[in-house]
Design a protein around this motif. Structure first.
Motif, PDB file in Angstrom:
ATOM      1  N   PHE A 100     -12.633   6.594 -13.753  1.00  0.00           N
ATOM      2  CA  PHE A 100     -13.021   8.001 -13.830  1.00  0.00           C
ATOM      3  C   PHE A 100     -12.388   8.849 -12.734  1.00  0.00           C
ATOM      4  O   PHE A 100     -12.177  10.032 -12.916  1.00  0.00           O
ATOM      5  N   SER A 101     -12.081   8.263 -11.614  1.00  0.00           N
ATOM      6  CA  SER A 101     -11.485   9.047 -10.524  1.00  0.00           C
ATOM      7  C   SER A 101      -9.987   9.247 -10.723  1.00  0.00           C
ATOM      8  O   SER A 101      -9.369  10.047 -10.032  1.00  0.00           O
ATOM      9  N   GLY A 102      -9.391   8.507 -11.635  1.00  0.00           N
ATOM     10  CA  GLY A 102      -7.946   8.603 -11.845  1.00  0.00           C
ATOM     11  C   GLY A 102      -7.159   7.765 -10.858  1.00  0.00           C
ATOM     12  O   GLY A 102      -5.942   7.895 -10.753  1.00  0.00           O
ATOM     13  N   SER A 103      -7.836   6.898 -10.119  1.00  0.00           N
ATOM     14  CA  SER A 103      -7.169   6.089  -9.103  1.00  0.00           C
ATOM     15  C   SER A 103      -6.188   5.101  -9.712  1.00  0.00           C
ATOM     16  O   SER A 103      -5.145   4.801  -9.114  1.00  0.00           O
ATOM     17  N   TYR A 104      -6.521   4.569 -10.904  1.00  0.00           N
ATOM     18  CA  TYR A 104      -5.578   3.667 -11.569  1.00  0.00           C
ATOM     19  C   TYR A 104      -4.280   4.425 -11.870  1.00  0.00           C
ATOM     20  O   TYR A 104      -3.183   3.922 -11.639  1.00  0.00           O
ATOM     21  N   ASP A 105      -4.421   5.643 -12.381  1.00  0.00           N
ATOM     22  CA  ASP A 105      -3.237   6.446 -12.699  1.00  0.00           C
ATOM     23  C   ASP A 105      -2.462   6.797 -11.433  1.00  0.00           C
ATOM     24  O   ASP A 105      -1.225   6.769 -11.428  1.00  0.00           O
ATOM     25  N   GLN A 106      -3.177   7.124 -10.349  1.00  0.00           N
ATOM     26  CA  GLN A 106      -2.518   7.420  -9.083  1.00  0.00           C
ATOM     27  C   GLN A 106      -1.746   6.207  -8.584  1.00  0.00           C
ATOM     28  O   GLN A 106      -0.623   6.322  -8.084  1.00  0.00           O
ATOM     29  N   ARG A 107      -2.367   5.048  -8.729  1.00  0.00           N
ATOM     30  CA  ARG A 107      -1.722   3.809  -8.282  1.00  0.00           C
ATOM     31  C   ARG A 107      -0.446   3.567  -9.088  1.00  0.00           C
ATOM     32  O   ARG A 107       0.587   3.190  -8.532  1.00  0.00           O
ATOM     33  N   ILE A 108      -0.510   3.784 -10.381  1.00  0.00           N
ATOM     34  CA  ILE A 108       0.668   3.599 -11.237  1.00  0.00           C
ATOM     35  C   ILE A 108       1.766   4.573 -10.814  1.00  0.00           C
ATOM     36  O   ILE A 108       2.937   4.189 -10.688  1.00  0.00           O
ATOM     37  N   GLU A 109       1.404   5.824 -10.563  1.00  0.00           N
ATOM     38  CA  GLU A 109       2.390   6.817 -10.138  1.00  0.00           C
ATOM     39  C   GLU A 109       3.018   6.430  -8.798  1.00  0.00           C
ATOM     40  O   GLU A 109       4.232   6.558  -8.606  1.00  0.00           O
ATOM     41  N   GLN A 110       2.197   5.957  -7.855  1.00  0.00           N
ATOM     42  CA  GLN A 110       2.714   5.531  -6.556  1.00  0.00           C
ATOM     43  C   GLN A 110       3.701   4.378  -6.719  1.00  0.00           C
ATOM     44  O   GLN A 110       4.779   4.368  -6.115  1.00  0.00           O
ATOM     45  N   LYS A 111       3.336   3.407  -7.535  1.00  0.00           N
ATOM     46  CA  LYS A 111       4.204   2.236  -7.738  1.00  0.00           C
ATOM     47  C   LYS A 111       5.500   2.648  -8.445  1.00  0.00           C
ATOM     48  O   LYS A 111       6.572   2.111  -8.140  1.00  0.00           O
ATOM     49  N   GLU A 112       5.425   3.591  -9.381  1.00  0.00           N
ATOM     50  CA  GLU A 112       6.628   4.059 -10.054  1.00  0.00           C
ATOM     51  C   GLU A 112       7.549   4.784  -9.073  1.00  0.00           C
ATOM     52  O   GLU A 112       8.765   4.615  -9.123  1.00  0.00           O
ATOM     53  N   LYS A 113       6.984   5.591  -8.176  1.00  0.00           N
ATOM     54  CA  LYS A 113       7.790   6.272  -7.155  1.00  0.00           C
ATOM     55  C   LYS A 113       8.472   5.260  -6.251  1.00  0.00           C
ATOM     56  O   LYS A 113       9.652   5.395  -5.913  1.00  0.00           O
ATOM     57  N   ILE A 114       7.719   4.244  -5.852  1.00  0.00           N
ATOM     58  CA  ILE A 114       8.295   3.193  -4.998  1.00  0.00           C
ATOM     59  C   ILE A 114       9.431   2.488  -5.730  1.00  0.00           C
ATOM     60  O   ILE A 114      10.496   2.240  -5.160  1.00  0.00           O
ATOM     61  N   LEU A 115       9.200   2.185  -7.012  1.00  0.00           N
ATOM     62  CA  LEU A 115      10.221   1.505  -7.814  1.00  0.00           C
ATOM     63  C   LEU A 115      11.473   2.363  -7.937  1.00  0.00           C
ATOM     64  O   LEU A 115      12.596   1.872  -7.744  1.00  0.00           O
ATOM     65  N   LEU A 116      11.321   3.645  -8.226  1.00  0.00           N
ATOM     66  CA  LEU A 116      12.469   4.540  -8.341  1.00  0.00           C
ATOM     67  C   LEU A 116      13.224   4.638  -7.018  1.00  0.00           C
ATOM     68  O   LEU A 116      14.464   4.639  -6.996  1.00  0.00           O
ATOM     69  N   ASN A 117      12.484   4.699  -5.921  1.00  0.00           N
ATOM     70  CA  ASN A 117      13.103   4.760  -4.597  1.00  0.00           C
ATOM     71  C   ASN A 117      13.895   3.483  -4.320  1.00  0.00           C
ATOM     72  O   ASN A 117      15.030   3.531  -3.825  1.00  0.00           O
TER      73      ASN A 117
END
Length: 163
Positions: free
Chosen positions: A45-62
Motif C-alpha cells: 500500500f505504501s508503494g515501497s515495492y514499486d519504489q524498490r523496483i524503480e531504484q533497482k532499475e536505475k542502478i541497473l541502467l547506471n
C-alpha cells in the motif's frame, strides 16, 4: 454489542494497516526477506515495492552505462595496442632492410678496398659497430638512428673509393 466490538476491531486493524503502510520504506520491503502479513500489506500500500523496483532499475541502467564505457575504453586500448604492434613490426622491417643494405654495401666496399689497409680497417670498424647495434638492447628507434649513422660512414668510404 458483538457487532460493535467486531466493527471497532476491524477499524483498529484498518487504521493500523494504514498507519504501518505509510511507514514502510523501500529498504524494509526486500522480497528476499520473509515479512509478516502487515509488513507485506504496508509495502504494497505504501508503494515501497514499486519504489524498490524503480531504484533497482536505475542502478541497473547506471551499471549498464558504466559497462558500456568500460567496453569502449577496452576497445580503444586494443586499437592502440594493434597500432603500436604494427608500428613496431614496421620499424623492425625497416631496420632489417637497412641492416641488409648495410651488409651488402660493406661487402661491396671490402672488395673495392682490397690492397688499401686503411680503408679495410675502417670497413672492419663499421662492421663491428653494425654487429654491436644489431645485438644491442636499445630501442628500435635508437638502433635505426645508429644504423643511419653507419650508413653515412659507409657513404663517405664510397666517396673515398670513388664509387
Amino acid at each position: 454489542m458483538k457487532k460493535i466490538k467486531l466493527l471497532a476491531l476491524t477499524a483498529l486493524l484498518s487504521a493500523t494497516a494504514v498507519i504501518s503502510a505509510c511507514t514502510a520504506t523501500a529498504e524494509q520491503c526486500d522480497p528476499s526477506i520473509e515479512l509478516d502479513v502487515f509488513s507485506k500489506a504496508a509495502c504494497k500500500f505504501s508503494g515501497s515495492y514499486d519504489q524498490r523496483i524503480e531504484q533497482k532499475e536505475k542502478i541497473l541502467l547506471n551499471e549498464q552505462e558504466t559497462n558500456k564505457k568500460f567496453r569502449q575504453i577496452y576497445a580503444d586500448i586494443q586499437t592502440q595496442q594493434k597500432s603500436v604492434n604494427q608500428s613496431i613490426t614496421q620499424k623492425k622491417a625497416q631496420q632489417a632492410k637497412l641492416t641488409k643494405s648495410l651488409n651488402s654495401l660493406t661487402q661491396d666496399l671490402k672488395q673495392k678496398a682490397q690492397g688499401r689497409a686503411d680503408l679495410q680497417a675502417q670497413i672492419a670498424d663499421v662492421e663491428k659497430q653494425l654487429n654491436a647495434v644489431n645485438n644491442s638492447s636499445a630501442s628500435e628507434a635508437e638502433k635505426q638512428v645508429e644504423l643511419q649513422a653507419l650508413q653515412q660512414k659507409l657513404g663517405q668510404l664510397q666517396k673515398t673509393l670513388g664509387l
